[in-house]
Design a protein around this motif. Structure first.
Motif, mmCIF file in Angstrom:
data_model
loop_
_atom_site.group_PDB
_atom_site.id
_atom_site.type_symbol
_atom_site.label_atom_id
_atom_site.label_comp_id
_atom_site.label_asym_id
_atom_site.label_seq_id
_atom_site.Cartn_x
_atom_site.Cartn_y
_atom_site.Cartn_z
ATOM 1 N N THR A 16 0.738 -1.114 -0.118
ATOM 2 C CA THR A 16 0.040 0.006 0.110
ATOM 3 C C THR A 16 0.894 1.217 -0.033
ATOM 4 O O THR A 16 1.831 1.309 0.648
ATOM 5 C CB THR A 16 -1.039 -0.075 1.102
ATOM 6 O OG1 THR A 16 -1.668 1.425 1.107
ATOM 7 C CG2 THR A 16 -0.127 0.072 2.649
ATOM 8 N N ASP A 18 -1.130 3.932 0.315
ATOM 9 C CA ASP A 18 -2.405 4.962 0.480
ATOM 10 C C ASP A 18 -2.314 5.918 1.692
ATOM 11 O O ASP A 18 -2.962 6.837 1.697
ATOM 12 C CB ASP A 18 -3.755 4.268 0.620
ATOM 13 C CG ASP A 18 -4.923 5.024 0.288
ATOM 14 O OD1 ASP A 18 -4.992 5.471 -0.821
ATOM 15 O OD2 ASP A 18 -5.759 4.731 1.200
ATOM 16 N N GLU A 391 -6.234 -0.765 -0.889
ATOM 17 C CA GLU A 391 -6.114 0.513 -1.242
ATOM 18 C C GLU A 391 -6.450 0.991 -2.709
ATOM 19 O O GLU A 391 -6.680 2.168 -2.814
ATOM 20 C CB GLU A 391 -4.302 0.559 -1.109
ATOM 21 C CG GLU A 391 -3.478 -0.406 -2.140
ATOM 22 C CD GLU A 391 -3.142 -1.630 -1.613
ATOM 23 O OE1 GLU A 391 -2.224 -2.593 -2.253
ATOM 24 O OE2 GLU A 391 -3.911 -1.869 -0.740
ATOM 25 N N ARG A 436 -9.299 3.029 3.501
ATOM 26 C CA ARG A 436 -8.182 3.622 3.913
ATOM 27 C C ARG A 436 -7.933 3.114 5.212
ATOM 28 O O ARG A 436 -6.363 3.095 5.585
ATOM 29 C CB ARG A 436 -8.223 5.155 3.912
ATOM 30 C CG ARG A 436 -8.317 5.847 2.521
ATOM 31 C CD ARG A 436 -8.526 7.165 2.468
ATOM 32 N NE ARG A 436 -7.648 8.048 3.547
ATOM 33 C CZ ARG A 436 -7.808 9.359 3.521
ATOM 34 N NH1 ARG A 436 -8.739 10.181 2.723
ATOM 35 N NH2 ARG A 436 -7.037 10.018 4.308
#
Length: 453
Positions: A16, A18, A391, A436
Motif C-alpha cells: 500500500t 495509500d 488500497e 483507507r
C-alpha cells in the motif's frame, strides 16, 4: 482460516501507498462547493422535505440524559483523536494538516447521536448540522480508532444506541428485488455522473498511486481481465455472471469468445446493459436475464460474481454458495470479488440496523473472509486463491467522490436534492475511509470443486 480440512487459503496483499501524502492531481475535476443547508430569501434555513426525509427533517425524541451522555462520550473521543473540533462560534482560520469537524448545531448533533448513535451521526450530516473540510480524512480517523471511541467499561451500553434491522429488508425473492431497486434503479444518469465510461461500480486495479480519473477505464478493465483469467474464461467458455452491473464484464468476456449468461435484479441496469451489448454487436453471445441467483438453471464452465455477495444477506449465504456450486460443471471455477470486514466486526454488524443499511444498501451485509471460506466449504467448494487490494478501492472511491462533488449541478438537474447529495457524499467518503483505515478490504477469491478437468 476455516476449520474445514479440505480448504486451503493463499493470501497475497499488495503493497500500500495509500497512507502516503497524495500529490495534487491536476487532472482531477475541480470540486464544487459543498452543499450546505439551503437558505430561504429571508435568511432562515430551508429544511429537508419531511415527506422525503422524515428522520432528517425532524429531530428525534431523545432524553436529556442520553443526549448528555452522547455529548460526554463523543466530545471526549474527539479530544483524544488526531482531529480538530470547531463550532459555529469558533470556525478557526487557515488550513490544517489534521482532519477537522465543524459542528454548526451542537444541540441537534448530540441529540441525534444520543438517540440513534451512528445513524444519527450520518443523519446530522445530511441535515447540514456539521461539516468537514476533509470528510474522508475525518471518517478515516474515526474508523481507525473505532474501538477507542467509547471507553472499555462503557462498551456494554452499545445496545442503547443500536436497533435491529427491519424485517422488510430481508432478502427474500421479493425483498431482494425491492432492495436492489432502491439503490441500483435510482437513475442510470445519476451513476453516469461519477462512474467512468465503462460504468463499472466496483474496485478497480491501478498500476500506481495517486490514481487519476482518466486511469479508471484501464484500471477497471485490468480488474475484469484478472477475474476472467482467474476463472479461466477463454474462447468457447460457458460463463455465468451473477450481478450484471451495466454489462462491462459480460462485454469483455464475450469479446474473448465466451458465451455469457448474466443475471441482475435491476431493471434499469438490464435495459442499459442490453443496449450496450447490442451496440457492441455481441447480443448473440450475451443473454441478460432479470433473474434471482436462486433460480439459476443449467451448468457452466465458470461463474464470476463481482461485489454481489454483499447484497445477499447472512441469512442467505448458504443458498448463494449452493447456487454457485450447483451452477458449475465438474472441474469448473468460481471467481468472486468481495468486500470483506473482520469476523468480529461482521458479527457485531449482522443484526444491527446501520446508516448504510437504512439509506444506501438495505438488506446488505459485508461478509468476513472466514464466513466466505466456511460457507463455500459447506457447499463443497475449495478456496484456491485469495488476493486483497484494499488500497485500490480507496483510490477508486476517491475518484468517484471527486467526480460526484464536481457534478452537483447535474445531479440537482436530475431531481436529486441537497439532502440526497450530502447523503451520497457521506456514503462515498464513509466507504473510502473504510478501506483507507483497513476496516474493510476487497478480495478476489477463486473457488473450485476440487475436481480436475
Amino acid at each position: 482460516m476455516t476449520r474445514q480440512a479440505t480448504t486451503t487459503t493463499t493470501t497475497t496483499t499488495t503493497t500500500t501507498t495509500d497512507d502516503q501524502p497524495r500529490r495534487p492531481d491536476r487532472h482531477a475535476p475541480a470540486p464544487a462547493p459543498r452543499p450546505r443547508t439551503p437558505v430561504r430569501a429571508d435568511g432562515t434555513p430551508q429544511r429537508a422535505d419531511p415527506a422525503r426525509w422524515p428522520d432528517v427533517a425532524r429531530l428525534p425524541p431523545a432524553s436529556p440524559a442520553r443526549t448528555a451522555v452522547a455529548a460526554h462520550l463523543v466530545g471526549g473521543a474527539f479530544k483524544r483523536l488526531p482531529l480538530d473540533v470547531r463550532d459555529h462560534t469558533a470556525p478557526g482560520a487557515g488550513t490544517t494538516r489534521r482532519p477537522d469537524i465543524t459542528i454548526h448545531d451542537p444541540d441537534a448533533f448530540y441529540l441525534r447521536i444520543g438517540r440513534d448513535g451512528l445513524i444519527g451521526f450520518g443523519e446530522s450530516y445530511m441535515a447540514g448540522e456539521w461539516d468537514s473540510d476533509d470528510l474522508p480524512g475525518l471518517l478515516t480517523v474515526l474508523a481507525t480508532h473505532v474501538d477507542d471511541l467509547v471507553p472499555a467499561p462503557l462498551r456494554g451500553l452499545r445496545a442503547m444506541w443500536v436497533s435491529a434491522r427491519p424485517g422488510r429488508d430481508r432478502n427474500t425473492r421479493h425483498g431482494a428485488r425491492e432492495n436492489i431497486h432502491r439503490h441500483y434503479d435510482l437513475s442510470n444518469d445519476l451513476f453516469a455522473t461519477f462512474l467512468d465510461p465503462t460504468l463499472s461500480y466496483s474496485a478497480a486495479v491501478f498500476t500506481g498511486f495517486p490514481a487519476r480519473f482518466e486511469d479508471l477505464p484501464a484500471a477497471q478493465h485490468r480488474k475484469i481481465d484478472r477475474l476472467l483469467d482467474l476463472a479461466h474464461v477463454t474462447d468457447g467458455t460457458e460463463l455465468l455472471e451473477i450481478g450484471t452491473g451495466w454489462g462491462e464484464l459480460a462485454l469483455r468476456a464475450a469479446a474473448r469468445g465466451a458465451r455469457v449468461t448474466t443475471l441482475t435484479l435491476s431493471a434499469e441496469q438490464a435495459e442499459l446493459a442490453r443496449a450496450r451489448i447490442d451496440d457492441a454487436g455481441l447480443a448473440d453471445r450475451v443473454d441478460v436475464r432479470l433473474c434471482d441467483y436462486r433460480d439459476v438453471e443449467g451448468r457452466y464452465d465458470a461463474v464470476v460474481s463481482v461485489e454481489m455477495i454483499e447484497a445477499v444477506g447472512a441469512e442467505y449465504w448458504s443458498s448463494y454458495f449452493a447456487a454457485l456450486r450447483g451452477a458449475l460443471h465438474p472441474g469448473g471455477r468460481v471467481a468472486l470479488q468481495a468486500i470483506t470486514m473482520g469476523h468480529r466486526q461482521m458479527l457485531n454488524t449482522a443484526a444491527t440496523h446501520t446508516w448504510i443499511s437504512k439509506y444506501v444498501f438495505p438488506g446488505g451485509l459485508i461478509p468476513s473472509r472466514r464466513a466466505i471460506t466456511e460457507h463455500a466449504a459447506a457447499a463443497g467448494l475449495r478456496t484456491e486463491s485469495d488476493l486483497g487490494f484494499a488500497e485500490h478501492y480507496a483510490q477508486t472511491l476517491r475518484l468517484w467522490r471527486e467526480r460526484f462533488t464536481a457534478s452537483r449541478a447535474t445531479v440537482a438537474d436530475l431531481g436529486f436534492d441537497t439532502v440526497f447529495q450530502r447523503l451520497w457524499e457521506f456514503y462515498l467518503a464513509y466507504s473510502e475511509a473504510g478501506f483507507r483505515s483497513r476496516y474493510l478490504d476487497v478480495r478476489q477469491i477463486v473457488l473450485t470443486d476440487g475436481i480436475p478437468r
